[in-house]
Design a protein around this motif. Structure first.
Motif, PDB file in Angstrom:
ATOM      1  N   LEU A 178     -26.780 -27.405 -13.171  1.00 10.12           N
ATOM      2  CA  LEU A 178     -26.080 -27.541 -11.897  1.00 10.12           C
ATOM      3  C   LEU A 178     -24.932 -26.545 -11.784  1.00 10.12           C
ATOM      4  CD1 LEU A 178     -25.553 -29.021  -9.225  1.00 10.12           C
ATOM      5  CD2 LEU A 178     -24.169 -30.672 -10.505  1.00 10.12           C
ATOM      6  N   THR A 179     -24.210 -26.347 -12.865  1.00  9.64           N
ATOM      7  CA  THR A 179     -23.100 -25.384 -12.851  1.00  9.64           C
ATOM      8  C   THR A 179     -23.615 -23.973 -12.586  1.00  9.64           C
ATOM      9  OG1 THR A 179     -21.906 -26.753 -14.448  1.00  9.64           O
ATOM     10  CG2 THR A 179     -21.134 -24.500 -14.154  1.00  9.64           C
ATOM     11  N   TYR A 180     -24.735 -23.638 -13.185  1.00  2.23           N
ATOM     12  CA  TYR A 180     -25.303 -22.299 -13.001  1.00  2.23           C
ATOM     13  C   TYR A 180     -25.805 -22.104 -11.576  1.00  2.23           C
ATOM     14  CZ  TYR A 180     -28.271 -18.208 -13.713  1.00  2.23           C
ATOM     15  OH  TYR A 180     -28.858 -16.968 -13.617  1.00  2.23           O
ATOM     16  N   VAL A 181     -26.453 -23.136 -11.028  1.00  9.08           N
ATOM     17  CA  VAL A 181     -27.030 -23.024  -9.685  1.00  9.08           C
ATOM     18  C   VAL A 181     -25.974 -23.209  -8.603  1.00  9.08           C
ATOM     19  CG1 VAL A 181     -28.695 -24.024  -8.065  1.00  9.08           C
ATOM     20  CG2 VAL A 181     -29.300 -23.762 -10.474  1.00  9.08           C
ATOM     21  N   ALA A 223     -22.375 -23.643  -8.974  1.00 10.04           N
ATOM     22  CA  ALA A 223     -21.055 -23.018  -9.127  1.00 10.04           C
ATOM     23  C   ALA A 223     -21.138 -21.564  -9.552  1.00 10.04           C
ATOM     24  CB  ALA A 223     -20.216 -23.801 -10.130  1.00 10.04           C
ATOM     25  N   LYS A 224     -22.342 -21.078  -9.850  1.00  7.82           N
ATOM     26  CA  LYS A 224     -22.548 -19.684 -10.249  1.00  7.82           C
ATOM     27  C   LYS A 224     -21.742 -19.325 -11.500  1.00  7.82           C
ATOM     28  CE  LYS A 224     -25.103 -19.260  -6.604  1.00  7.82           C
ATOM     29  NZ  LYS A 224     -26.581 -19.283  -6.727  1.00  7.82           N
ATOM     30  N   ARG A 225     -21.738 -20.233 -12.462  1.00 14.11           N
ATOM     31  CA  ARG A 225     -21.089 -19.992 -13.750  1.00 14.11           C
ATOM     32  C   ARG A 225     -22.128 -20.166 -14.844  1.00 14.11           C
ATOM     33  NH1 ARG A 225     -17.868 -18.344 -10.718  1.00 14.11           N
ATOM     34  NH2 ARG A 225     -15.587 -18.588 -10.717  1.00 14.11           N
ATOM     35  N   GLY A 226     -22.174 -19.216 -15.764  1.00 12.80           N
ATOM     36  CA  GLY A 226     -23.161 -19.241 -16.824  1.00 12.80           C
ATOM     37  C   GLY A 226     -22.879 -20.310 -17.865  1.00 12.80           C
ATOM     38  N   PRO A 227     -23.870 -20.613 -18.700  1.00 15.67           N
ATOM     39  CA  PRO A 227     -23.711 -21.663 -19.717  1.00 15.67           C
ATOM     40  C   PRO A 227     -22.566 -21.383 -20.692  1.00 15.67           C
ATOM     41  CG  PRO A 227     -26.033 -21.100 -19.447  1.00 15.67           C
ATOM     42  CD  PRO A 227     -25.247 -20.081 -18.668  1.00 15.67           C
ATOM     43  N   ILE A 228     -22.399 -20.129 -21.090  1.00 15.96           N
ATOM     44  CA  ILE A 228     -21.340 -19.815 -22.050  1.00 15.96           C
ATOM     45  C   ILE A 228     -19.964 -20.035 -21.431  1.00 15.96           C
ATOM     46  CG2 ILE A 228     -20.303 -17.973 -23.435  1.00 15.96           C
ATOM     47  CD1 ILE A 228     -23.072 -16.791 -23.807  1.00 15.96           C
ATOM     48  N   ALA A 229     -19.784 -19.577 -20.198  1.00 15.22           N
ATOM     49  CA  ALA A 229     -18.504 -19.765 -19.514  1.00 15.22           C
ATOM     50  C   ALA A 229     -18.209 -21.241 -19.311  1.00 15.22           C
ATOM     51  CB  ALA A 229     -18.514 -19.039 -18.170  1.00 15.22           C
ATOM     52  N   PHE A 230     -19.235 -22.019 -18.964  1.00 18.54           N
ATOM     53  CA  PHE A 230     -19.031 -23.448 -18.747  1.00 18.54           C
ATOM     54  C   PHE A 230     -18.728 -24.157 -20.064  1.00 18.54           C
ATOM     55  CE2 PHE A 230     -20.910 -27.787 -17.965  1.00 18.54           C
ATOM     56  CZ  PHE A 230     -19.856 -28.233 -17.179  1.00 18.54           C
ATOM     57  N   PHE A 231     -19.390 -23.742 -21.128  1.00 19.12           N
ATOM     58  CA  PHE A 231     -19.134 -24.357 -22.431  1.00 19.12           C
ATOM     59  C   PHE A 231     -17.697 -24.096 -22.881  1.00 19.12           C
ATOM     60  CE2 PHE A 231     -18.901 -24.073 -27.066  1.00 19.12           C
ATOM     61  CZ  PHE A 231     -19.346 -25.340 -27.418  1.00 19.12           C
ATOM     62  N   LYS A 232     -17.224 -22.863 -22.691  1.00 17.29           N
ATOM     63  CA  LYS A 232     -15.849 -22.544 -23.082  1.00 17.29           C
ATOM     64  C   LYS A 232     -14.847 -23.353 -22.256  1.00 17.29           C
ATOM     65  CE  LYS A 232     -16.738 -17.813 -24.691  1.00 17.29           C
ATOM     66  NZ  LYS A 232     -16.472 -16.367 -24.450  1.00 17.29           N
ATOM     67  N   ALA A 233     -15.129 -23.503 -20.965  1.00 10.95           N
ATOM     68  CA  ALA A 233     -14.210 -24.232 -20.087  1.00 10.95           C
ATOM     69  C   ALA A 233     -14.201 -25.731 -20.379  1.00 10.95           C
ATOM     70  CB  ALA A 233     -14.583 -23.990 -18.631  1.00 10.95           C
TER      71      ALA A 233
END
Length: 249
Positions: free
Chosen positions: A82-85, A87-97
């Motif tokens: 859902l974040t990728y689709v 919010a246009k944020r990749g898995p690595i960026a979301f994991f770090k956040a």
């Protein structure tokens, strides 16, 4: 009520702000007390189960933990999608956040205790203060992505354990009750709200609630996955809404 407070004069608004901040801090202290005492209760339940059933119960309980936790893991993975689709944020960026909030979730099993870290995490992804300070707290209070599916999974597992056949109609009732009851559950560790969250589902489906006491002894393990998935889903939904509202850089 919160929106009405914004219409008050500055002095009154600041007074209420300080009051509710104090209430929130006091509740966090209360949560810490509960978390300190909960292991004693869980140990007592586990000791009773072990004394009566011996090692024979270990395999069944391990099977339960793996089944219910895997349901939460699916929700956790879907939050990245859902974040990728949305919010246009990749898995690595979301994991770090979300890493710090997820660490708090693992240690406390409480979405409420994870909220400050969640706010910092979504802001690190570029979410504006409006969404971070309004959408995210509402999401933590009302939206528990794992609640309906994991609670229903527990009820279905109990039915399987007791040899009860569930029809499509009974399953539909369980889905409806699970969706409703999860909105009234508190954002505290599952060992506190486990019975009150799942017993209504079992009762509505005609499933005995006595086995829930046994499963409560090991609820800590599925609850870790439950909280981690909820935290990720709350952050993902907040970021998606923020982007759709133009409140994300």
């Amino acid at each position: 009520f919160a929106f009405a407070i914004t219409r008050l004069p500055d002095a009154q608004r600041m007074m209420l702000d300080q009051f509710f901040n104090a209430v929130a801090d006091a509740l966090l202290i209360l949560i810490q007390w509960v978390l300190a005492l909960a292991p004693l209760g869980v140990f007592a339940l586990a000791l009773g189960v072990g004394a009566k059933a011996g090692l024979a119960a270990f395999g069944a309980l391990l099977h339960y933990v793996l089944i219910v936790s895997s349901v939460g893991a699916v929700i956790w993975i879907l939050s990245y999608v859902l974040t990728y689709v949305g919010a246009k944020r990749g898995p690595i960026a979301f994991f770090k956040a979300s890493a710090r909030a997820q660490a708090v979730a693992i240690s406390t099993q409480s979405s409420l205790a994870s909220l400050p870290a969640m706010v910092n995490g979504v802001k690190a992804m570029g979410v504006g203060e409006r969404s971070a300070d309004v959408v995210l707290p509402i999401s933590v209070a009302l939206f528990r992505a794992t609640g309906p599916c994991m609670n229903l999974a527990v009820a279905i597992y109990v039915a399987h354990l007791m040899g009860i056949e569930l029809s499509f109609g009974v399953l539909a009732i369980g889905v409806a009750v699970a969706a409703i009851t999860t909105m009234g559950a508190v954002s505290l560790p599952g060992s506190i709200s486990f019975i009150t969250s799942i017993a209504p589902i079992c009762i509505a489906m005609g499933i005995p609630i006595e086995p829930l006491v046994l499963l409560l002894a090991i609820e800590t393990f599925p609850d870790i996955m439950r909280t981690v998935a909820n935290v990720s889903a709350d952050m993902s939904v907040t970021a998606t809404i923020a982007r759709s509202e133009g409140d994300m850089t």
